[in-house]
Each structure stands twice: as C-alpha cells, then as structure tokens.
Design an enzyme around this catalytic site. Structure first.
Site, PDB file in Angstrom:
ATOM      1  N   ASP B  94       0.923  -1.160  -0.035  1.00  0.00           N
ATOM      2  CA  ASP B  94      -0.112  -0.202  -0.025  1.00  0.00           C
ATOM      3  C   ASP B  94       0.980   1.267   0.063  1.00  0.00           C
ATOM      4  OD1 ASP B  94       1.039  -0.327   2.727  1.00  0.00           O
ATOM      5  OD2 ASP B  94      -0.775   0.852   3.637  1.00  0.00           O
ATOM      6  N   GLU B  95       2.197   1.147  -0.439  1.00  0.00           N
ATOM      7  CA  GLU B  95       2.771   2.581  -0.433  1.00  0.00           C
ATOM      8  C   GLU B  95       4.001   2.290  -1.681  1.00  0.00           C
ATOM      9  OE1 GLU B  95       5.171   4.079   3.585  1.00  0.00           O
ATOM     10  OE2 GLU B  95       4.906   2.186   3.436  1.00  0.00           O
TER      11      GLU B  95
END
Lengths: 377, 381
Positions: B94-95
């Site tokens: 998620d990054e």
C-alpha cells in the site's frame, strides 16, 4: 641435527610433502613438517586423513629429528638460490643456510607429533603415468559438495588385473578402466577414495615408473575406521583414509541403448563451446542443435547477450537438440584422450555418452556420461 | 493508503465506519496488521499482539485478514500509479515512491498530480490515501506520514529544512531506539540539532557510515533514485507456531510444508533458485538464518526441503531447541527459460519437476490441498 643437501631435491620434496599439511590444523603440531635425518632425510606431514612422506639423499653429519612450520619451509625452499642447503639445529631453533641467505626457524616439540599410519599391505603395482591420467580422467566428475561425502570420492574397483575408477556428482559420471599388476590375481574389492587426495597422489607420483598400491580394508588388522589406501613410488609414499557411505549403483546408469551419435573434432569443438559459453551467465545452458553434417552451438537469450557458432560434425539422423552446462561439457572433452569425440544420444531428456573415437573397433576405456539441461517448462 | 487493510474492510462493510476496527489473525499468536484511526486513538498499534489489543480495546471489531482482497486492491492502486509514471517503486502493498519529474509537462505540477492520484483512488477504490510531495524519497515519505490520514503535504525544495529541522530525530530513516538513545546522550533531540552538529562528531559517536548518513539526511540530502520494478529477488514462506515447538520431527514436517509452498511460488514466478535460506526463531525471539547455495538452481520441493533440513541440523537447533517460527526462502532467482534445469542421472522419468508442475495444475483446479505429500496429511484425516 646437522645436514647438507641439494637445493632442488629439498625444494621438490618439501613441496610434495606440504600437500598433506592441513589448511586449518586441528592441533598446532599438525602445521609442522617433520624432518628426520639418518642415512636419508625423511620428510613427513599428516592431517589425520592424509599422510605424505618423502625420502631424499642427504649428507648427514649429525643425525636428528626436527619439526618446523611446513608452510614456511615450503615457501623458503621454493625461493632459495641454486646452492647447497644446510640445516643445523641449535637448541629450540633450526638454522637453514643457502648461499648467503640464512633463516632461523622456530621448532615444535617432536614428541607431540603423531606417528604416521603404517603403510598397509601391498596389493599391486601400476604404471605411474597411466595411473595418473586414469585418475585425472575419472576424478573429473567427482562431486565437491561435502554434504554428499560419498560423491566426493572415486570408487576404485579391483577385479583381478583390471582396475576400474568411477566418479559421479549425479549430473555426470566418469568411468575409466585400466590394467594393473595385482600381487594376488584373485583380488576382488571395491573402495571409495577421496577424489582430491587421490588425484594429487597420482599426479605427484609420476616421477617413478611404477606406483605401488597398498590397501587396508575396514576390519583388517590395524586399519582405522573405514580403512586406508597407500601409494608409493620414487621414494615417496602417501596414505589416505577411505571414505564411507554408499556409492550409487552406476552400472545401471550406463546406457545400453543408443539412439544416434555424432562425431566431432575435440579441439575446435572445445574452443567453440568456450566461446559461446561466454554469454551463458553462471554456467547456464549451451544449446546444441545437430542436423546432418553439422552442429549449431547457441547460448544466451533474447533479454541478454547471445552467441551462435556452427561447426562441422559427422552426424546422420534427424535434427536433434540438446542443452548442457558448458563446464560439464568441457570437462568431458578435456578428459577424453582422443582427437575426436563421439557423442552418443540415448533420447530426449536422457544422458549422452561421450567417448574417444575407438581405434580399430576396440571398446573405449573411458566413458563420460552427461545429463542434459532441460529448457523451458 | 491510510490504514490500508482496515480501510478496505470498512469500505466493504459500511456499518464499521467510525468504529475502532482491527485487522489481524485471531489465533493466540496473531498480531495487529492494521487498525482504523479510531482504534489507533485508543492506543492500538501495528504489530501489537492481538491478545493485547483485545485487552486494551475490547469494544473494537476484530476482523480476520483477507489477503487476496488486499492484493487485488493493491494491484489496482499500483496501476493508477503506473498511469502517472512508469517510475514506480513499490515499498509494500500500500505504499510506493513515484518519480513524477517526467510527467510534469503532461499532467501539471507535482501537487496537482498528487491531488489527481488521491481523487482517483478515492473514487475507484473507496479508500483514502495520503501523499507527500518533496524533492527526495525520504522527505516525501516523512511528508506523507505527517499528513495522514487523507492528507496531502507538499514540501518544496526551499521549504525542506523548515519542515525537517523541528522533527524529532526518530523521524530520520535509520534512527531506531538505539541510535535515538545515543543521540539523546549527545543532547540531540531534533533533526535540526543533528544538522548543527559537525559531521566529524557524529561519525566519531555513531561510526563513519551512520554519521555521514545522518548528517546528509538532516540537511535533506537523499540521493537514492526511485527504482522502478525491482525484480523479484526471493520467494519464501514462514510459519509462526501456535505454541513453541521443540520436536525436530514436527519442525522437519513444517520445513517440508514451507519448502512445498516456496517451490510452488517459485514455479508460479517461472524461476529457478540457487540459494536456500532457513530462518529459525527461538522461543526467546533470537533469530538465526542459515543459507546454502546449490550447485544447480532448482524449483523442486525435495531439493529445497533437503537443503533446509541440512541447514536446520547444521544450526544445532535440532537438539530440542524451542522454536517459535520457522521460515524457508530461496534467493538467486533466474528465469527457468534461460537457466533450464540440470537433470540428474538415475532420476526417474518423468522427473520430480514434471510431477510437481502437474500437482500445481491440479491445485489450480481443485484447491491447494487436492494433492499433497503423505507426510503432510493430518493424522485425523
């Protein structure tokens, strides 16, 4: 001790004896080389598995025994000028003089040095050059992975006057047969000898015409653990502890059915494999495509560098493709003692048999069996 | 993404909105994988044992993770990033870092690009994300952490030091508990303090490399480029036991299971691997890893398993050491199409490799446990 001797003889004997010096000695004295001066000078080294002993002529003014660092002595004797060498002990030191150079070496306590194993019983003799080349040929396929100790050995089979040497690392198998002179014609035994020690012993004993082979099998009186094999020739002798463990039943692996074969001239073939393999990273595959009259060698893929080379080959048959680890292929080519290599196929995804071109229909005495690399899924 | 797993769960179950939501496996050894901001406000942190989280926050909704859903959302989010620029360096599911310097002419100023990304993700995925915009990777990451949740922070080049210097030293990449204490001992509490300290002093106290590294970061210097599409370097699997295990038989069986999973993902990635790594975590959390490089790359369970077992035995931990976790990993991957597989003499035809590929296909149709090794069948089955 007070001795004088030839520089070359000393340097050679020290270098030979130093082979058995352990890289990381279990006890400090094992890093030493024992020099015992009497009628001859005897040099000994031992690492509990392998022992080496050389005997050279010497002029002894005072008998004696001294233990000095073997590694250092080997380096010193290698660099000495071509003048006579004298070694004199002086208390706890040994002084080596050669021409204008003088070295003072520390000694270690002789009484702490383990006694070398006795040479076992003589079982036969073999021509030293023939033995050395047979060992080199057969040891080429031995494994180097210590997690499979049995595969780091060369299986030595004695059946009367025939000697068979076999090694395999599971990917290839090398078998060499030769004649020798056993002391007992009914001798029929097999043993596993560490490949590296065997190859070094065989290579180092070529200065004499013959090599005597001595053997103590496990259970024989005085033989340690797994038994011991000894080699002797030209004033040098070495013993090696045998390996335990199960060697694969290699007879079943040798192919009985050949589906086709090709013949190539070794030298240009080997050179081409080396060239093409330059783009095969980390010994990834070299691909061989055989078609009537030629073979095309290829390596590398679309994402990387690629190489291709075509060679003449005596091949009749359907187009056939196969891929190998280039180093394995080269090992086999180097080991074959012939100008021409015959590669016999046994089917796709199956081993190929490499032999020298047999002269006058005789059975080849060296066989190198190699498994291919399967590409894609 | 903000509280990624928790946000996805809330999106899928709107009744959870505004409540403390905790995602994590429920077993006694489970840890908090993600927590909504409502839960964080009550003291819940990532990696906290679930049992502790339950004590602190019994009123929270505890949800078992649905990794396949997160994986899907992640892939779609990354696709949004890649529509902006091919220079995308994912940090985790998620990054990611994006180097947008090549997209400015097409899409506008970085701040505008960031706003578009945030709007697209909110609209497409129904979850929020925070974006930091800055001249270097490390400042951008700090900025995004600073504006969470659902924020956007632009730190232009001439504002980097104003942003950086008031932050506590712990904000710097590479400063953990130990270095933090070390710096506190020197009286350095903020990034600005570090910036004002001579490099030589930092190097003397923290070591050559760490000293110059911190000095550079404190002045906002971070030369690391955004590296797109880092190729897969390793695959592996690990397992935390429900209770510590000291039986070598059980551990070997677990190694077999993990070797099987590792080999399966290896085959799925179309690669063969050269090095096998085993990770063993003792009951007291001491972790050791051992690795061995194979002579020939492999994709076969039994080779990975046998090597893993040899490493386990070689570690000396097979003499009834109590283990909390074991892991198997393979590295040194090469595409099988290039490397091929070296066949062995006497290997049965068809080979293990072919057999395992067949099992993969069966698993694809009938589920992962349709065919498995007899050693892995539970006694009661």
């Amino acid at each position: 001790m007070k001795i004088e001797l030839e520089r070359d003889a000393l340097a050679e004997a020290v270098a030979w004896t130093a082979r058995a010096l352990p890289a990381r000695p279990a006890v400090p004295v094992l890093a030493g080389m024992l020099l015992a001066a009497g009628a001859d000078l005897t040099l000994s080294s031992f690492d509990y598995d392998v022992s080496a002993q050389a005997r050279i002529p010497v002029s002894t003014q005072e008998e004696g025994t001294v233990l000095v660092s073997g590694r250092l002595l080997a380096e010193i004797t290698r660099s000495l000028p071509p003048r006579p060498v004298s070694i004199v002990t002086d208390g706890s030191r040994a002084v080596l003089t050669c021409g204008s150079a003088t070295f003072t070496l520390l000694t270690m306590p002789v009484e702490d040095y383990p006694s070398l194993p006795q040479m076992p019983e003589l079982v036969g003799t073999v021509g030293s050059d023939a033995f050395a080349s047979a060992v080199t040929q057969s040891a080429t396929a031995a494994g180097r992975d210590d997690t499979l100790p049995a595969l780091t050995g060369v299986r030595v089979e004695i059946d009367g006057d025939s000697l068979t040497l076999v090694s395999t690392d599971r990917y290839r198998l090398a078998v060499r047969e030769l004649r020798w002179n056993p002391t007992r014609p009914d001798l029929n035994v097999a043993m596993l000898v560490p490949a590296r020690a065997l190859a070094e012993s065989a290579r180092a004993l070529t200065s004499g015409a013959e090599v005597c082979i001595a053997l103590a099998l496990p259970g024989d009186g005085g033989a340690p653990g797994e038994g011991m094999i000894g080699f002797e020739g030209a004033g040098r002798r070495t013993t090696t502890r045998l390996l335990g463990g199960e060697f694969p039943r290699y007879q079943n692996l040798l192919p009985s059915q050949i589906t086709g074969s090709a013949e190539l001239v070794c030298e240009p073939f080997g050179a081409a494999v080396k060239r093409v393999a330059l783009v095969a990273e980390r010994n990834t595959a070299v691909r061989l495509a055989f078609s009537p009259g030629q073979v095309v060698l290829e390596a590398g893929t679309g994402d990387e560098a690629q190489a291709v080379e075509a060679l003449e080959a005596a091949y009749e048959g359907d187009d056939f493709q196969i891929a190998f680890n280039p180093q394995f292929l080269l090992d086999g080519l180097t080991a074959i003692d012939s100008d021409t290599v015959r590669i016999s196929f046994t089917g796709p995804g199956k081993a190929v048999l490499m032999t020298g071109k047999p002269a006058g229909g005789a059975e080849p005495d060296y066989r190198y069996l190699l498994m291919p690399i399967r590409l894609g899924a | 993404m903000d509280a990624f797993y928790a946000s996805v769960e809330i999106r899928d179950r709107p009744a959870l909105a505004g409540r403390p939501v905790i995602v994590g496996a429920s077993g006694s050894r489970g840890v908090v994988l993600s927590a909504s901001y409502e839960a964080r406000a009550l003291g819940i942190r990532s990696a906290m044992p679930i049992t502790r989280a339950r004590r602190i926050c019994p009123q929270a909704d505890f949800i078992a993770p649905r990794h396949e859903v997160y994986g899907r959302v992640s892939a779609e989010v990354m696709a949004v990033f890649r529509a902006v620029t091919p220079q995308v360096e994912p940090l985790s599911l998620d990054e990611a870092f994006l180097d947008v310097s090549g997209s400015v002419r097409r899409l506008g100023r970085p701040a505008r690009i960031a706003a578009v990304i945030r709007a697209t993700i909110a609209e497409q995925q129904g979850i929020t994300c925070s974006v930091g915009v800055a001249p270097s990777k490390f400042v951008a990451k700090l900025a995004s952490a600073h504006c969470k949740p659902d924020g956007l922070l632009v730190v232009p080049a001439d504002r980097v030091l104003d942003f950086l210097h008031p932050l506590p030293v712990g904000a710097l990449w590479g400063v953990g508990e130990r270095t933090g204490e070390e710096l506190a001992r020197l009286g350095l509490r903020t990034v600005g303090d570090i910036a004002q300290t001579p490099v030589a002093t930092l190097q003397r106290e923290l070591g050559q490399a760490a000293g110059s590294h911190l000095a550079a970061l404190a002045w906002g210097r971070d030369e690391r480029p955004v590296v797109a599409a880092v190729p897969e370097k390793s695959v592996g699997a690990e397992e935390t036991f429900a209770a510590d295990v000291d039986d070598p038989e059980v551990i070997r069986r677990e190694l077999l299971r993990l070797a099987g999973r590792t080999a399966r993902s290896l085959r799925a990635s179309g690669c063969v691997a050269r090095t096998v790594v085993v990770k063993l975590r003792l009951a007291n959390f001491r972790t050791i890893t051992r690795s061995r490089t194979l002579r020939e790359p492999t994709e076969v369970t039994s080779v990975i398993y046998e090597t893993a077992c040899a490493l386990y035995t070689g570690s000396g931990l097979d003499r009834r050491a109590r283990l909390r976790l074991v892991g198997v990993r393979v590295t040194g991957l090469t595409p099988v199409a290039t490397a091929g597989v070296q066949l062995s003499l006497g290997e049965p035809a068809p080979s293990w490799q072919q057999a395992e590929r067949a099992v993969d296909r069966i698993a694809g149709r009938f589920g992962p446990d349709a065919v498995r090794r007899a050693a892995l069948v539970e006694p009661h089955e």
